[in-house]
Write a protein that holds these residues in place. Structure first.
Motif, PDB file in Angstrom:
ATOM      1  N   LEU A  16       0.832  -1.203   0.000  1.00 56.58           N
ATOM      2  CA  LEU A  16       0.000   0.000   0.000  1.00 56.58           C
ATOM      3  C   LEU A  16       0.869   1.256   0.000  1.00 56.58           C
ATOM      4  O   LEU A  16       0.549   2.248  -0.665  1.00 56.58           O
ATOM      5  N   GLY A  17       1.982   1.201   0.726  1.00 58.21           N
ATOM      6  CA  GLY A  17       2.918   2.324   0.692  1.00 58.21           C
ATOM      7  C   GLY A  17       3.539   2.500  -0.685  1.00 58.21           C
ATOM      8  O   GLY A  17       3.735   3.635  -1.152  1.00 58.21           O
ATOM      9  N   ALA A  18       3.832   1.374  -1.367  1.00 52.83           N
ATOM     10  CA  ALA A  18       4.394   1.458  -2.714  1.00 52.83           C
ATOM     11  C   ALA A  18       3.380   2.055  -3.689  1.00 52.83           C
ATOM     12  O   ALA A  18       3.739   2.837  -4.580  1.00 52.83           O
ATOM     13  N   VAL A  19       2.102   1.697  -3.519  1.00 52.51           N
ATOM     14  CA  VAL A  19       1.054   2.280  -4.367  1.00 52.51           C
ATOM     15  C   VAL A  19       0.984   3.792  -4.157  1.00 52.51           C
ATOM     16  O   VAL A  19       0.925   4.569  -5.119  1.00 52.51           O
ATOM     17  N   TRP A  20       0.997   4.210  -2.906  1.00 52.00           N
ATOM     18  CA  TRP A  20       0.936   5.640  -2.604  1.00 52.00           C
ATOM     19  C   TRP A  20       2.157   6.366  -3.172  1.00 52.00           C
ATOM     20  O   TRP A  20       2.037   7.441  -3.751  1.00 52.00           O
ATOM     21  N   ASN A  21       3.351   5.771  -3.006  1.00 55.51           N
ATOM     22  CA  ASN A  21       4.565   6.392  -3.537  1.00 55.51           C
ATOM     23  C   ASN A  21       4.481   6.544  -5.049  1.00 55.51           C
ATOM     24  O   ASN A  21       4.867   7.587  -5.607  1.00 55.51           O
ATOM     25  N   THR A  22       3.971   5.535  -5.732  1.00 58.61           N
ATOM     26  CA  THR A  22       3.888   5.584  -7.194  1.00 58.61           C
ATOM     27  C   THR A  22       2.886   6.635  -7.658  1.00 58.61           C
ATOM     28  O   THR A  22       3.169   7.403  -8.581  1.00 58.61           O
ATOM     29  N   VAL A  23       1.717   6.662  -7.022  1.00 56.18           N
ATOM     30  CA  VAL A  23       0.704   7.658  -7.394  1.00 56.18           C
ATOM     31  C   VAL A  23       1.234   9.072  -7.119  1.00 56.18           C
ATOM     32  O   VAL A  23       1.065   9.987  -7.955  1.00 56.18           O
ATOM     33  N   LEU A  24       1.881   9.251  -5.999  1.00 58.68           N
ATOM     34  CA  LEU A  24       2.441  10.565  -5.670  1.00 58.68           C
ATOM     35  C   LEU A  24       3.521  10.967  -6.657  1.00 58.68           C
ATOM     36  O   LEU A  24       3.599  12.131  -7.088  1.00 58.68           O
ATOM     37  N   PHE A  25       4.333  10.005  -7.064  1.00 62.00           N
ATOM     38  CA  PHE A  25       5.380  10.279  -8.051  1.00 62.00           C
ATOM     39  C   PHE A  25       4.771  10.706  -9.382  1.00 62.00           C
ATOM     40  O   PHE A  25       5.257  11.645 -10.026  1.00 62.00           O
ATOM     41  N   GLN A  39       5.549   6.894 -16.157  1.00 63.64           N
ATOM     42  CA  GLN A  39       5.931   7.182 -14.777  1.00 63.64           C
ATOM     43  C   GLN A  39       5.346   6.182 -13.783  1.00 63.64           C
ATOM     44  O   GLN A  39       5.886   6.014 -12.695  1.00 63.64           O
ATOM     45  N   PHE A  40       4.258   5.522 -14.129  1.00 55.69           N
ATOM     46  CA  PHE A  40       3.776   4.447 -13.273  1.00 55.69           C
ATOM     47  C   PHE A  40       4.756   3.279 -13.244  1.00 55.69           C
ATOM     48  O   PHE A  40       4.682   2.435 -12.342  1.00 55.69           O
ATOM     49  N   GLN A  41       5.655   3.225 -14.215  1.00 56.44           N
ATOM     50  CA  GLN A  41       6.634   2.149 -14.284  1.00 56.44           C
ATOM     51  C   GLN A  41       7.960   2.530 -13.632  1.00 56.44           C
ATOM     52  O   GLN A  41       9.006   1.936 -13.938  1.00 56.44           O
ATOM     53  N   LEU A  42       7.946   3.484 -12.755  1.00 56.59           N
ATOM     54  CA  LEU A  42       9.151   3.907 -12.054  1.00 56.59           C
ATOM     55  C   LEU A  42       9.853   2.716 -11.415  1.00 56.59           C
ATOM     56  O   LEU A  42       9.241   1.947 -10.681  1.00 56.59           O
ATOM     57  N   PHE A  43      11.126   2.574 -11.689  1.00 56.74           N
ATOM     58  CA  PHE A  43      11.912   1.523 -11.044  1.00 56.74           C
ATOM     59  C   PHE A  43      13.395   1.890 -10.952  1.00 56.74           C
ATOM     60  O   PHE A  43      13.946   1.981  -9.863  1.00 56.74           O
ATOM     61  N   ASN A  96      13.301   3.963   4.751  1.00 59.70           N
ATOM     62  CA  ASN A  96      12.100   3.439   5.400  1.00 59.70           C
ATOM     63  C   ASN A  96      10.938   3.303   4.413  1.00 59.70           C
ATOM     64  O   ASN A  96       9.802   3.685   4.713  1.00 59.70           O
ATOM     65  N   ASN A  97      11.234   2.775   3.212  1.00 58.62           N
ATOM     66  CA  ASN A  97      10.236   2.531   2.166  1.00 58.62           C
ATOM     67  C   ASN A  97       9.578   3.804   1.643  1.00 58.62           C
ATOM     68  O   ASN A  97       8.509   3.745   1.026  1.00 58.62           O
ATOM     69  N   ALA A  98      10.205   4.944   1.865  1.00 55.90           N
ATOM     70  CA  ALA A  98       9.584   6.214   1.476  1.00 55.90           C
ATOM     71  C   ALA A  98       9.589   6.439  -0.030  1.00 55.90           C
ATOM     72  O   ALA A  98       8.848   7.288  -0.524  1.00 55.90           O
ATOM     73  N   SER A  99      10.421   5.696  -0.774  1.00 53.37           N
ATOM     74  CA  SER A  99      10.483   5.901  -2.222  1.00 53.37           C
ATOM     75  C   SER A  99      10.371   4.579  -2.988  1.00 53.37           C
ATOM     76  O   SER A  99      10.751   4.513  -4.150  1.00 53.37           O
ATOM     77  N   ARG A 100       9.853   3.541  -2.325  1.00 54.79           N
ATOM     78  CA  ARG A 100       9.692   2.254  -3.006  1.00 54.79           C
ATOM     79  C   ARG A 100       8.463   2.296  -3.907  1.00 54.79           C
ATOM     80  O   ARG A 100       7.348   2.456  -3.435  1.00 54.79           O
ATOM     81  N   PRO A 101       8.617   2.101  -5.244  1.00 56.76           N
ATOM     82  CA  PRO A 101       7.459   2.094  -6.150  1.00 56.76           C
ATOM     83  C   PRO A 101       6.908   0.682  -6.308  1.00 56.76           C
ATOM     84  O   PRO A 101       7.487  -0.299  -5.838  1.00 56.76           O
ATOM     85  N   VAL A 150       6.741  -1.199  -9.020  1.00 58.95           N
ATOM     86  CA  VAL A 150       7.563  -2.087  -9.837  1.00 58.95           C
ATOM     87  C   VAL A 150       8.690  -2.700  -9.009  1.00 58.95           C
ATOM     88  O   VAL A 150       9.024  -3.877  -9.172  1.00 58.95           O
ATOM     89  N   GLN A 151       9.273  -1.921  -8.117  1.00 62.16           N
ATOM     90  CA  GLN A 151      10.302  -2.480  -7.246  1.00 62.16           C
ATOM     91  C   GLN A 151       9.712  -3.538  -6.313  1.00 62.16           C
ATOM     92  O   GLN A 151      10.332  -4.570  -6.055  1.00 62.16           O
ATOM     93  N   PHE A 152       8.513  -3.294  -5.815  1.00 66.59           N
ATOM     94  CA  PHE A 152       7.835  -4.283  -4.977  1.00 66.59           C
ATOM     95  C   PHE A 152       7.618  -5.577  -5.769  1.00 66.59           C
ATOM     96  O   PHE A 152       7.852  -6.682  -5.263  1.00 66.59           O
ATOM     97  N   ILE A 153       7.188  -5.456  -7.027  1.00 70.41           N
ATOM     98  CA  ILE A 153       6.977  -6.635  -7.875  1.00 70.41           C
ATOM     99  C   ILE A 153       8.288  -7.385  -8.078  1.00 70.41           C
ATOM    100  O   ILE A 153       8.348  -8.626  -7.985  1.00 70.41           O
ATOM    101  N   TYR A 154       9.353  -6.631  -8.356  1.00 69.54           N
ATOM    102  CA  TYR A 154      10.671  -7.259  -8.573  1.00 69.54           C
ATOM    103  C   TYR A 154      11.128  -8.008  -7.323  1.00 69.54           C
ATOM    104  O   TYR A 154      11.602  -9.159  -7.418  1.00 69.54           O
ATOM    105  N   GLU A 155      10.982  -7.400  -6.176  1.00 62.28           N
ATOM    106  CA  GLU A 155      11.440  -8.044  -4.944  1.00 62.28           C
ATOM    107  C   GLU A 155      10.623  -9.294  -4.617  1.00 62.28           C
ATOM    108  O   GLU A 155      11.176 -10.322  -4.208  1.00 62.28           O
ATOM    109  N   GLN A 156       9.324  -9.226  -4.805  1.00 60.42           N
ATOM    110  CA  GLN A 156       8.490 -10.383  -4.504  1.00 60.42           C
ATOM    111  C   GLN A 156       8.708 -11.517  -5.507  1.00 60.42           C
ATOM    112  O   GLN A 156       8.710 -12.692  -5.128  1.00 60.42           O
ATOM    113  N   GLY A 157       8.902 -11.171  -6.765  1.00 56.45           N
ATOM    114  CA  GLY A 157       9.027 -12.197  -7.792  1.00 56.45           C
ATOM    115  C   GLY A 157      10.405 -12.812  -7.891  1.00 56.45           C
ATOM    116  O   GLY A 157      10.538 -14.027  -8.088  1.00 56.45           O
TER     117      GLY A 157
END
Length: 310
Positions: free
Chosen positions: A85-94, A243-247, A259-264, A266-273
């Motif tokens: 959820l934090g990554a979603v917020w960071n991406t939308v804000l970006f 820009q939604f594809q920020l990585f 502290n996850n303040a700039s995690r988008p 795509v980075q979350f997807i990369y880390e999980q996958g």
């Protein structure tokens, strides 16, 4: 006479059938022209999208390529995951930081450099040159700008007697810092698109406005903006998708911190996958990202179209 009329009618029907067959044959030949593109489109875009949706509904083992159907379990996990959820917020804000900047700054640069002079041509080439740089070079340059002890920004602030600002290590400034680097990097494409649109506007319109004593601002509002409205929509939609594809910028500049303040996303997807090997979970996150991109692009398109029709 009846026989002649019947014969003529029969010939007309036969001619119509032949023309109809020719028309159908021509239509099928036209399909042949687009068929190679259609095949590539299905194989590279449509099929991966469908396959990704299917994988997102499974608990997928990446090592042996098998999965167990899990329904919406991955999506339920996502919306209970604070990091996601934090990554979603960071991406939308970006996106909110960068897309308006690309539109406004790109248009300003295009207006300023839409001149047949050598200086304008040199500046156009300079601004566009940053767009061809790799993300690695861009992040190296901006790391040197943001260095808190001897970076360019620190030296500029020192001239005015200000203390250094640790942008990349400040949770409130890391994402805006990445946004600034991204706008610097990608401003060349919007500028060139706006330049192409401006050069299509007939000069006679501006000459007529000048005869009516219209100033620059009035000419801009009533001639320039209406003429390039479609380009504004194009730039906005393209940049939303990009820009939604920020990585790369966030990963190389901050690793998604502090502290996850700039995690988008795509980075979350990369880390999980590819770190946690939870491919079904990563696929679910990628489908959420696709949905956000689609909603944002369509909202921008419909809003701009409504304004144009109004």
């Amino acid at each position: 006479m009846v026989t002649d009329a019947a014969t003529a009618a029969g010939r007309s029907i036969e001619r119509t059938r032949r023309l109809g067959g020719a028309r159908i044959g021509a239509d099928w030949r036209n399909v042949g022209f687009v068929l190679p593109f259609l095949i590539v489109y299905v194989l590279l875009l449509v099929w991966p999208l469908i396959d990704g949706i299917w994988i997102s509904l499974q608990k997928f083992d990446m090592f042996d390529g098998t999965g167990t159907y899990a329904g919406l379990a991955n999506y339920k996990r996502l919306f209970a995951d604070k990091i996601f959820l934090g990554a979603v917020w960071n991406t939308v804000l970006f996106v909110l930081m960068t897309v308006p900047a690309f539109v406004v700054v790109g248009l300003i640069l295009a207006l300023a450099l839409n001149r047949p002079t050598r200086a304008a041509a040199a500046l156009r080439a300079t601004f566009f040159a940053t767009s061809v740089l790799s993300v690695t070079i861009v992040t190296i340059v901006w790391k040197m700008v943001y260095l808190p002890d001897r970076g360019l920004l620190t030296n500029v602030l020192g001239v005015f007697g200000q203390a250094p600002i640790p942008i990349l290590s400040d949770p409130n400034l890391a994402l805006p810092g990445i946004a600034a680097a991204t706008v610097w990097w990608g401003i060349g494409l919007p500028m060139m698109l706006f330049l192409a649109a401006l050069q299509q506007i007939p000069r006679e319109l501006y000459e007529a406005a000048a005869l009516d004593s219209a100033g620059r601002w009035r000419s801009f509002r009533h001639i320039t903006l209406p003429s390039i409205r479609r380009t504004v929509v194009l730039v906005a939609v393209v940049e939303i998708v990009y820009q939604f594809q920020l990585f790369g910028q966030s990963y190389l500049l901050t690793r998604g911190g502090p502290n996850n303040a700039s995690r988008p996303i795509v980075q979350f997807i990369y880390e999980q996958g590819f770190r946690n090997w939870d491919l079904g979970y990563a696929a679910a996150a990628s489908e959420v990202l696709f949905g956000l991109m689609l909603i944002a692009a369509m909202a921008q398109y419909l809003l701009t179209r409504r304004r144009a029709e109004g």
